[in-house]
Design a protein around this motif. Structure first.
Motif, PDB file in Angstrom:
ATOM      1  N   GLU A 184      -5.572 -22.958 -29.788  1.00  0.00           N
ATOM      2  CA  GLU A 184      -5.865 -23.118 -31.215  1.00  0.00           C
ATOM      3  C   GLU A 184      -7.003 -24.101 -31.385  1.00  0.00           C
ATOM      4  N   VAL A 185      -7.624 -24.053 -32.559  1.00  0.00           N
ATOM      5  CA  VAL A 185      -8.648 -25.028 -32.932  1.00  0.00           C
ATOM      6  C   VAL A 185      -8.025 -25.955 -33.966  1.00  0.00           C
ATOM      7  N   LEU A 186      -7.969 -27.242 -33.628  1.00  0.00           N
ATOM      8  CA  LEU A 186      -7.381 -28.228 -34.542  1.00  0.00           C
ATOM      9  C   LEU A 186      -8.345 -28.471 -35.712  1.00  0.00           C
ATOM     10  N   PRO A 187      -7.816 -28.969 -36.843  1.00  0.00           N
ATOM     11  CA  PRO A 187      -8.665 -29.175 -38.023  1.00  0.00           C
ATOM     12  C   PRO A 187      -9.944 -29.957 -37.697  1.00  0.00           C
ATOM     13  N   SER A 188     -11.038 -29.420 -38.201  1.00  0.00           N
ATOM     14  CA  SER A 188     -12.351 -30.005 -37.923  1.00  0.00           C
ATOM     15  C   SER A 188     -12.911 -30.617 -39.204  1.00  0.00           C
ATOM     16  N   PHE A 189     -13.343 -31.895 -39.091  1.00  0.00           N
ATOM     17  CA  PHE A 189     -13.875 -32.603 -40.251  1.00  0.00           C
ATOM     18  C   PHE A 189     -15.367 -32.911 -40.073  1.00  0.00           C
ATOM     19  N   CYS A 190     -15.997 -32.088 -39.255  1.00  0.00           N
ATOM     20  CA  CYS A 190     -17.448 -32.112 -39.100  1.00  0.00           C
ATOM     21  C   CYS A 190     -17.849 -30.687 -38.791  1.00  0.00           C
ATOM     22  N   ARG A 191     -19.026 -30.281 -39.244  1.00  0.00           N
ATOM     23  CA  ARG A 191     -19.436 -28.909 -38.991  1.00  0.00           C
ATOM     24  C   ARG A 191     -19.432 -28.637 -37.482  1.00  0.00           C
ATOM     25  N   ARG A 192     -18.829 -27.520 -37.094  1.00  0.00           N
ATOM     26  CA  ARG A 192     -18.553 -27.227 -35.679  1.00  0.00           C
ATOM     27  C   ARG A 192     -19.031 -25.813 -35.358  1.00  0.00           C
ATOM     28  N   TYR A 193     -19.862 -25.680 -34.320  1.00  0.00           N
ATOM     29  CA  TYR A 193     -20.381 -24.377 -33.917  1.00  0.00           C
ATOM     30  C   TYR A 193     -19.838 -23.999 -32.535  1.00  0.00           C
ATOM     31  N   ALA A 234     -12.120 -38.855 -34.922  1.00  0.00           N
ATOM     32  CA  ALA A 234     -11.797 -38.658 -36.339  1.00  0.00           C
ATOM     33  C   ALA A 234     -12.258 -37.278 -36.813  1.00  0.00           C
ATOM     34  N   ASN A 235     -13.312 -36.757 -36.235  1.00  0.00           N
ATOM     35  CA  ASN A 235     -13.813 -35.443 -36.640  1.00  0.00           C
ATOM     36  C   ASN A 235     -12.948 -34.302 -36.137  1.00  0.00           C
ATOM     37  N   GLY A 236     -12.081 -34.564 -35.164  1.00  0.00           N
ATOM     38  CA  GLY A 236     -11.131 -33.547 -34.699  1.00  0.00           C
ATOM     39  C   GLY A 236     -11.832 -32.374 -34.039  1.00  0.00           C
ATOM     40  N   GLY A 237     -11.441 -31.138 -34.449  1.00  0.00           N
ATOM     41  CA  GLY A 237     -12.079 -29.929 -33.944  1.00  0.00           C
ATOM     42  C   GLY A 237     -11.804 -29.621 -32.491  1.00  0.00           C
ATOM     43  N   ARG A 238     -10.768 -30.261 -31.901  1.00  0.00           N
ATOM     44  CA  ARG A 238     -10.480 -30.035 -30.490  1.00  0.00           C
ATOM     45  C   ARG A 238      -9.931 -28.627 -30.252  1.00  0.00           C
ATOM     46  N   LEU A 239     -10.215 -28.100 -29.070  1.00  0.00           N
ATOM     47  CA  LEU A 239      -9.586 -26.864 -28.618  1.00  0.00           C
ATOM     48  C   LEU A 239      -8.304 -27.249 -27.907  1.00  0.00           C
ATOM     49  N   ARG A 240      -7.177 -26.913 -28.491  1.00  0.00           N
ATOM     50  CA  ARG A 240      -5.885 -27.226 -27.865  1.00  0.00           C
ATOM     51  C   ARG A 240      -5.443 -26.036 -27.022  1.00  0.00           C
ATOM     52  N   CYS A 241      -5.229 -26.282 -25.747  1.00  0.00           N
ATOM     53  CA  CYS A 241      -4.838 -25.239 -24.802  1.00  0.00           C
ATOM     54  C   CYS A 241      -3.394 -25.446 -24.371  1.00  0.00           C
ATOM     55  N   TYR A 242      -2.579 -24.413 -24.538  1.00  0.00           N
ATOM     56  CA  TYR A 242      -1.189 -24.439 -24.124  1.00  0.00           C
ATOM     57  C   TYR A 242      -1.118 -23.781 -22.741  1.00  0.00           C
ATOM     58  N   VAL A 243      -1.169 -24.584 -21.708  1.00  0.00           N
ATOM     59  CA  VAL A 243      -1.341 -24.092 -20.347  1.00  0.00           C
ATOM     60  C   VAL A 243      -0.049 -23.475 -19.821  1.00  0.00           C
ATOM     61  N   ALA A 244      -0.183 -22.288 -19.190  1.00  0.00           N
ATOM     62  CA  ALA A 244       0.920 -21.593 -18.513  1.00  0.00           C
ATOM     63  C   ALA A 244       2.088 -21.322 -19.465  1.00  0.00           C
ATOM     64  N   THR A 245       1.764 -20.819 -20.647  1.00  0.00           N
ATOM     65  CA  THR A 245       2.786 -20.446 -21.621  1.00  0.00           C
ATOM     66  C   THR A 245       3.332 -19.064 -21.287  1.00  0.00           C
ATOM     67  N   LYS A 246       4.618 -18.864 -21.468  1.00  0.00           N
ATOM     68  CA  LYS A 246       5.230 -17.582 -21.161  1.00  0.00           C
ATOM     69  C   LYS A 246       4.795 -16.516 -22.168  1.00  0.00           C
ATOM     70  N   ARG A 247       4.761 -15.279 -21.677  1.00  0.00           N
ATOM     71  CA  ARG A 247       4.416 -14.153 -22.543  1.00  0.00           C
ATOM     72  C   ARG A 247       5.387 -14.078 -23.716  1.00  0.00           C
ATOM     73  N   GLY A 248       4.866 -13.805 -24.888  1.00  0.00           N
ATOM     74  CA  GLY A 248       5.698 -13.690 -26.080  1.00  0.00           C
ATOM     75  C   GLY A 248       5.844 -14.994 -26.838  1.00  0.00           C
ATOM     76  N   ASP A 249       5.529 -16.116 -26.219  1.00  0.00           N
ATOM     77  CA  ASP A 249       5.585 -17.414 -26.881  1.00  0.00           C
ATOM     78  C   ASP A 249       4.292 -17.601 -27.658  1.00  0.00           C
ATOM     79  N   LEU A 250       4.376 -17.572 -28.985  1.00  0.00           N
ATOM     80  CA  LEU A 250       3.196 -17.704 -29.834  1.00  0.00           C
ATOM     81  C   LEU A 250       3.079 -19.087 -30.466  1.00  0.00           C
ATOM     82  N   ARG A 251       3.960 -20.018 -30.066  1.00  0.00           N
ATOM     83  CA  ARG A 251       3.900 -21.373 -30.609  1.00  0.00           C
ATOM     84  C   ARG A 251       3.603 -22.421 -29.549  1.00  0.00           C
ATOM     85  N   GLY A 252       3.769 -22.071 -28.272  1.00  0.00           N
ATOM     86  CA  GLY A 252       3.500 -23.013 -27.206  1.00  0.00           C
ATOM     87  C   GLY A 252       4.718 -23.791 -26.748  1.00  0.00           C
TER      88      GLY A 252
END
Length: 420
Positions: free
Chosen positions: A401-410, A356-374
């Motif tokens: 990207e960092v997904l929305p975080s609903f707990c303080r995240r360092y 529920a606290n979220g804050g995950r690091l989402r990794c778009y693995v092996a994305t082509k150059r120039g693709d800024l959305r994944g």
């Protein structure tokens, strides 16, 4: 005769200009004579014979920098004719150690790596003068870098081969057990205390503030209009100021040792940044949209010296450089991004509260150059920002990207650069 390799104080330049042209100077006969006399004294103090120094100055119209270049070419030719290996020839331009290549490129030399040849920062003009193109934040980050140090208390529990395997797949390497629970608790407590005092915020004087789309992020066209809600800033992790709290500094140094292991294992010319970054997400849904830490920019040109360009596709792939003209270049010299999470296990674990606290690091693995959305990603990985976990990935490759975080995240971030 090579005593001139010591540092040279160049002429004062116009601070408002970003491009410098080193040639004649002086506003009158007396000033010109004084400049010529000083130049001759400078050359003779470096070990050159007065006759050859005078000849060089006459040939170069009393320009000290050009006279040095003239003498260096002469001595280089003598060494080659005598069967000696040419020595690395250096000079200083605006306080930056440089060398002029056979192709006439002005190349930055890296003091932190035994004067290894770095990027092109100017060239020799047709009239023989040097054109210095100036320094931006990215060049300074590389120039102030240093070889990673190996000193460490205890075992690192680090597998360089596993890191390399993940990087070659365009994926992040997840390093669990990066730090002990006690070390994370101490670092978290130090950061939490600073946060409660209002010292981890935009505009704080206790770090080098990195405002949204400012500082090191300026000129990053790929980030225009991007949402970034965290507060972040830089600390000097090499003994300068401002410095992070001691428990946090210990974690940065552990990342540096990991870089040292990668360099020694594979011969990668890795240099550690002088600065380490900390980011705090306040727990109110703060996020950081898709981005790369070293985006390819079509409007930029390569700074790799001509003599170091790869000759074959295999060499280009091995050295991660472009083969021939490609119409662009990376925006900086960051090769590896290293993240270290400083959070409590109950905040972001794989349980109901943590999810529920979220804050995950989402990794778009092996994305082509120039693709800024994944859209071209071969895989999505969502990584929990668990305390004691570090993540390593190639700055030029991994869209994340960092997904929305609903707990303080360092999170701590440490960049490792390469000259080309």
């Amino acid at each position: 005769m090579d005593a001139w390799l010591s540092t040279l104080q160049s002429a004062t330049a116009n601070d408002a200009a970003t491009t410098k042209n080193y040639g004649h100077c002086g506003n009158g006969p007396s000033e010109a004579m004084e400049a010529a006399r000083s130049a001759l004294e400078e050359l003779t103090s470096m070990g050159f014979e007065a006759c050859e120094a005078t000849e060089a100055l006459e040939t170069c119209q009393d320009d000290l920098v050009e006279a040095l270049a003239f003498l260096s070419q002469r001595h280089k030719k003598r060494r080659v004719e005598g069967g000696q290996k040419p020595a690395l020839e250096t000079l200083e331009v605006e306080g930056i150690k440089c060398s002029v290549t056979a192709e006439g490129e002005l190349v930055m030399l890296l003091p932190g790596d035994e004067l290894r040849g770095g990027p092109v920062i100017g060239h020799r003009k047709a009239d023989g003068s040097l054109l210095f193109e100036g320094m931006d934040d990215w060049l300074w980050e590389l120039y102030e870098g240093h070889r990673p140090r190996e000193e460490l208390e205890g075992d690192l529990h680090f597998d360089p081969a596993a890191v390399r395997a993940a990087l070659e797949e365009g994926a992040p390497y997840v390093w669990d057990g990066f730090a002990s629970a006690a070390e994370i608790q101490q670092a978290h407590a130090a950061l939490e205390e600073m946060f409660q005092r209002g010292q981890l915020s935009r505009g704080s004087g206790l770090w080098v503030d990195e405002c949204n789309e400012g500082g090191h992020a300026r000129n990053r066209k790929a980030l225009e209009g991007q949402q970034r809600d965290d507060a972040c800033g830089f600390w000097d992790v090499q003994g300068g100021a401002p410095a992070p709290p001691a428990p946090v500094l210990k974690l940065f140094h552990r990342l540096e040792v990991a870089a040292a292991r990668l360099r020694s294992s594979f011969g990668w010319p890795l240099l550690c940044s002088r600065l380490g970054m900390a980011a705090v997400y306040d727990g109110q849904g703060a996020c950081y949209e898709q981005h790369r830490d070293n985006e390819w920019q079509r409007h930029l040109r390569s700074r790799t010296p001509q003599g170091l360009l790869p000759k074959t596709a295999a060499e280009a792939q091995q050295r991660r450089l472009e083969l021939g003209e490609s119409g662009g270049a990376p925006m900086n010299f960051r090769e590896l991004t290293m993240l270290a999470y400083v959070n409590m296990p109950e905040d972001f674990g794989d349980h109901a509260v943590g999810r529920a606290n979220g804050g995950r690091l989402r990794c778009y693995v092996a994305t082509k150059r120039g693709d800024l959305r994944g859209d071209t990603a071969q895989q999505l990985q969502d990584l929990e920002p668990l305390g004691g976990r570090a993540v390593i990935f190639r700055s030029k490759d991994l869209l994340h990207e960092v997904l929305p975080s609903f707990c303080r995240r360092y999170c701590l971030t440490f960049w490792v650069c390469t000259p080309h």
